[in-house]
Motif scaffolding. Sequence first.
Motif, PDB file in Angstrom:
ATOM      1  N   GLU A  73       1.790   2.391   1.946  1.00 57.85           N
ATOM      2  CA  GLU A  73       3.091   2.817   1.414  1.00 57.85           C
ATOM      3  C   GLU A  73       3.757   1.696   0.621  1.00 57.85           C
ATOM      4  N   VAL A  74       3.595   0.460   1.059  1.00 57.44           N
ATOM      5  CA  VAL A  74       4.128  -0.676   0.307  1.00 57.44           C
ATOM      6  C   VAL A  74       3.409  -0.787  -1.037  1.00 57.44           C
ATOM      7  N   VAL A  75       2.091  -0.699  -1.015  1.00 54.12           N
ATOM      8  CA  VAL A  75       1.315  -0.778  -2.254  1.00 54.12           C
ATOM      9  C   VAL A  75       1.754   0.315  -3.224  1.00 54.12           C
ATOM     10  N   GLU A  76       1.938   1.519  -2.726  1.00 56.19           N
ATOM     11  CA  GLU A  76       2.386   2.629  -3.573  1.00 56.19           C
ATOM     12  C   GLU A  76       3.787   2.349  -4.133  1.00 56.19           C
ATOM     13  N   ALA A  77       4.675   1.840  -3.299  1.00 57.74           N
ATOM     14  CA  ALA A  77       6.052   1.588  -3.734  1.00 57.74           C
ATOM     15  C   ALA A  77       6.115   0.562  -4.858  1.00 57.74           C
ATOM     16  N   ILE A  78       5.284  -0.477  -4.783  1.00 59.62           N
ATOM     17  CA  ILE A  78       5.348  -1.526  -5.809  1.00 59.62           C
ATOM     18  C   ILE A  78       4.389  -1.275  -6.967  1.00 59.62           C
ATOM     19  N   SER A  79       3.756  -0.123  -6.996  1.00 61.91           N
ATOM     20  CA  SER A  79       2.755   0.165  -8.028  1.00 61.91           C
ATOM     21  C   SER A  79       3.336   0.176  -9.438  1.00 61.91           C
ATOM     22  N   GLY A  80       4.632   0.334  -9.570  1.00 62.29           N
ATOM     23  CA  GLY A  80       5.260   0.294 -10.889  1.00 62.29           C
ATOM     24  C   GLY A  80       5.749  -1.089 -11.287  1.00 62.29           C
ATOM     25  N   ASN A  81       5.413  -2.088 -10.484  1.00 66.40           N
ATOM     26  CA  ASN A  81       5.837  -3.462 -10.753  1.00 66.40           C
ATOM     27  C   ASN A  81       4.610  -4.320 -11.052  1.00 66.40           C
ATOM     28  N   VAL A  82       4.660  -5.050 -12.145  1.00 65.91           N
ATOM     29  CA  VAL A  82       3.545  -5.894 -12.546  1.00 65.91           C
ATOM     30  C   VAL A  82       3.815  -7.338 -12.136  1.00 65.91           C
ATOM     31  N   CYS A  83       2.805  -7.958 -11.523  1.00 66.91           N
ATOM     32  CA  CYS A  83       2.838  -9.394 -11.214  1.00 66.91           C
ATOM     33  C   CYS A  83       1.538  -9.984 -11.720  1.00 66.91           C
ATOM     34  N   ARG A  84       1.649 -11.002 -12.545  1.00 68.50           N
ATOM     35  CA  ARG A  84       0.437 -11.614 -13.093  1.00 68.50           C
ATOM     36  C   ARG A  84       0.038 -12.881 -12.354  1.00 68.50           C
ATOM     37  N   CYS A  85       0.790 -13.285 -11.339  1.00 65.72           N
ATOM     38  CA  CYS A  85       0.537 -14.572 -10.689  1.00 65.72           C
ATOM     39  C   CYS A  85      -0.026 -14.475  -9.283  1.00 65.72           C
ATOM     40  N   THR A  86       0.522 -13.585  -8.458  1.00 62.03           N
ATOM     41  CA  THR A  86       0.238 -13.668  -7.017  1.00 62.03           C
ATOM     42  C   THR A  86      -0.973 -12.875  -6.558  1.00 62.03           C
ATOM     43  N   GLY A  87      -1.455 -11.937  -7.341  1.00 63.10           N
ATOM     44  CA  GLY A  87      -2.516 -11.059  -6.850  1.00 63.10           C
ATOM     45  C   GLY A  87      -1.995 -10.008  -5.887  1.00 63.10           C
ATOM     46  N   TYR A  88      -0.687  -9.884  -5.748  1.00 61.97           N
ATOM     47  CA  TYR A  88       0.012  -8.861  -4.964  1.00 61.97           C
ATOM     48  C   TYR A  88      -0.062  -9.036  -3.457  1.00 61.97           C
ATOM     49  N   GLU A  89      -1.102  -9.619  -2.915  1.00 65.48           N
ATOM     50  CA  GLU A  89      -1.235  -9.709  -1.459  1.00 65.48           C
ATOM     51  C   GLU A  89      -0.047 -10.413  -0.798  1.00 65.48           C
ATOM     52  N   PRO A  90       0.426 -11.551  -1.323  1.00 67.41           N
ATOM     53  CA  PRO A  90       1.598 -12.174  -0.695  1.00 67.41           C
ATOM     54  C   PRO A  90       2.852 -11.305  -0.788  1.00 67.41           C
ATOM     55  N   ILE A  91       2.966 -10.511  -1.828  1.00 64.74           N
ATOM     56  CA  ILE A  91       4.125  -9.628  -1.994  1.00 64.74           C
ATOM     57  C   ILE A  91       4.072  -8.514  -0.951  1.00 64.74           C
ATOM     58  N   SER A 142      12.640 -10.385  -8.940  1.00 64.27           N
ATOM     59  CA  SER A 142      13.836  -9.545  -8.814  1.00 64.27           C
ATOM     60  C   SER A 142      13.458  -8.071  -8.683  1.00 64.27           C
ATOM     61  N   GLY A 143      12.592  -7.609  -9.567  1.00 67.96           N
ATOM     62  CA  GLY A 143      12.175  -6.210  -9.521  1.00 67.96           C
ATOM     63  C   GLY A 143      11.426  -5.866  -8.254  1.00 67.96           C
ATOM     64  N   MET A 144      10.574  -6.782  -7.808  1.00 68.65           N
ATOM     65  CA  MET A 144       9.829  -6.553  -6.555  1.00 68.65           C
ATOM     66  C   MET A 144      10.779  -6.472  -5.366  1.00 68.65           C
ATOM     67  N   ILE A 145      11.746  -7.384  -5.318  1.00 68.63           N
ATOM     68  CA  ILE A 145      12.694  -7.375  -4.192  1.00 68.63           C
ATOM     69  C   ILE A 145      13.548  -6.121  -4.207  1.00 68.63           C
ATOM     70  N   MET A 146      14.003  -5.694  -5.379  1.00 68.18           N
ATOM     71  CA  MET A 146      14.829  -4.486  -5.436  1.00 68.18           C
ATOM     72  C   MET A 146      14.016  -3.239  -5.079  1.00 68.18           C
ATOM     73  N   THR A 147      12.753  -3.219  -5.492  1.00 72.40           N
ATOM     74  CA  THR A 147      11.877  -2.111  -5.105  1.00 72.40           C
ATOM     75  C   THR A 147      11.673  -2.108  -3.596  1.00 72.40           C
ATOM     76  N   ALA A 148      11.481  -3.290  -3.018  1.00 75.30           N
ATOM     77  CA  ALA A 148      11.330  -3.396  -1.564  1.00 75.30           C
ATOM     78  C   ALA A 148      12.596  -2.957  -0.846  1.00 75.30           C
ATOM     79  N   GLN A 149      13.751  -3.297  -1.397  1.00 74.96           N
ATOM     80  CA  GLN A 149      15.019  -2.871  -0.777  1.00 74.96           C
ATOM     81  C   GLN A 149      15.085  -1.346  -0.709  1.00 74.96           C
ATOM     82  N   ALA A 150      14.726  -0.680  -1.806  1.00 72.64           N
ATOM     83  CA  ALA A 150      14.765   0.789  -1.837  1.00 72.64           C
ATOM     84  C   ALA A 150      13.758   1.376  -0.856  1.00 72.64           C
ATOM     85  N   LEU A 151      12.549   0.805  -0.833  1.00 76.15           N
ATOM     86  CA  LEU A 151      11.528   1.302   0.091  1.00 76.15           C
ATOM     87  C   LEU A 151      11.993   1.181   1.531  1.00 76.15           C
ATOM     88  N   LEU A 152      12.472   0.009   1.921  1.00 74.73           N
ATOM     89  CA  LEU A 152      12.841  -0.213   3.324  1.00 74.73           C
ATOM     90  C   LEU A 152      14.097   0.554   3.729  1.00 74.73           C
TER      91      LEU A 152
END
Length: 162
Positions: free
Chosen positions: A127-145, A107-117
């Motif tokens: 820029e995507v990496v910077e935008a989601i830098s305040g969001n923690v994900c312990r499962c995906t390794g971030y690359e798929p996000i 949810s947080g990742m999607i809402m952050t992406a909505q604001a970025l886009l």
Amino acid sequence: MASRIVTLSVNEREHEFIAKPGTTLLGALRDALGLTAAKRGCAQGACGSCTVLLDDQAVPSCLVPVETVDGAAVRTLEGVATADGELDEVQSAFLDDFATQCGFCTSGMIMTAQALLAENPDPTREEVVEAISGNVCRCTGYEPIVAAILDAAGRRSAARSA
């Protein structure tokens, strides 16, 4: 300090409720309005699981005293899909690109992406990496996000061109 009546436009619907002193926007969304997509994570604004859009800006809702945003517009994940349940480009890209695992951060990742886009319809990977830098994900390794957000940007661009 006494409770007070707070009015918010949440997902384009007006809501009025009584908020006790110290109630956060996250608490109001979950407890008073029953909107549970934004998650209680760190309660310190560091994990991003509670991110919502407040007047079109991504904010950690766990840090926002709800009485300070009386009259504001809030958008949660529940308000992203269309009224008939059709997913938007970001949600679809997250599904198609396997950008979710346990789902706690989604949810947080999607809402952050909505604001970025909304601000930057054609972001770079950095820029995507910077935008989601305040969001923690312990499962995906971030690359798929990151890939899903870039995919969503491409889908929106293609839709605008069509």
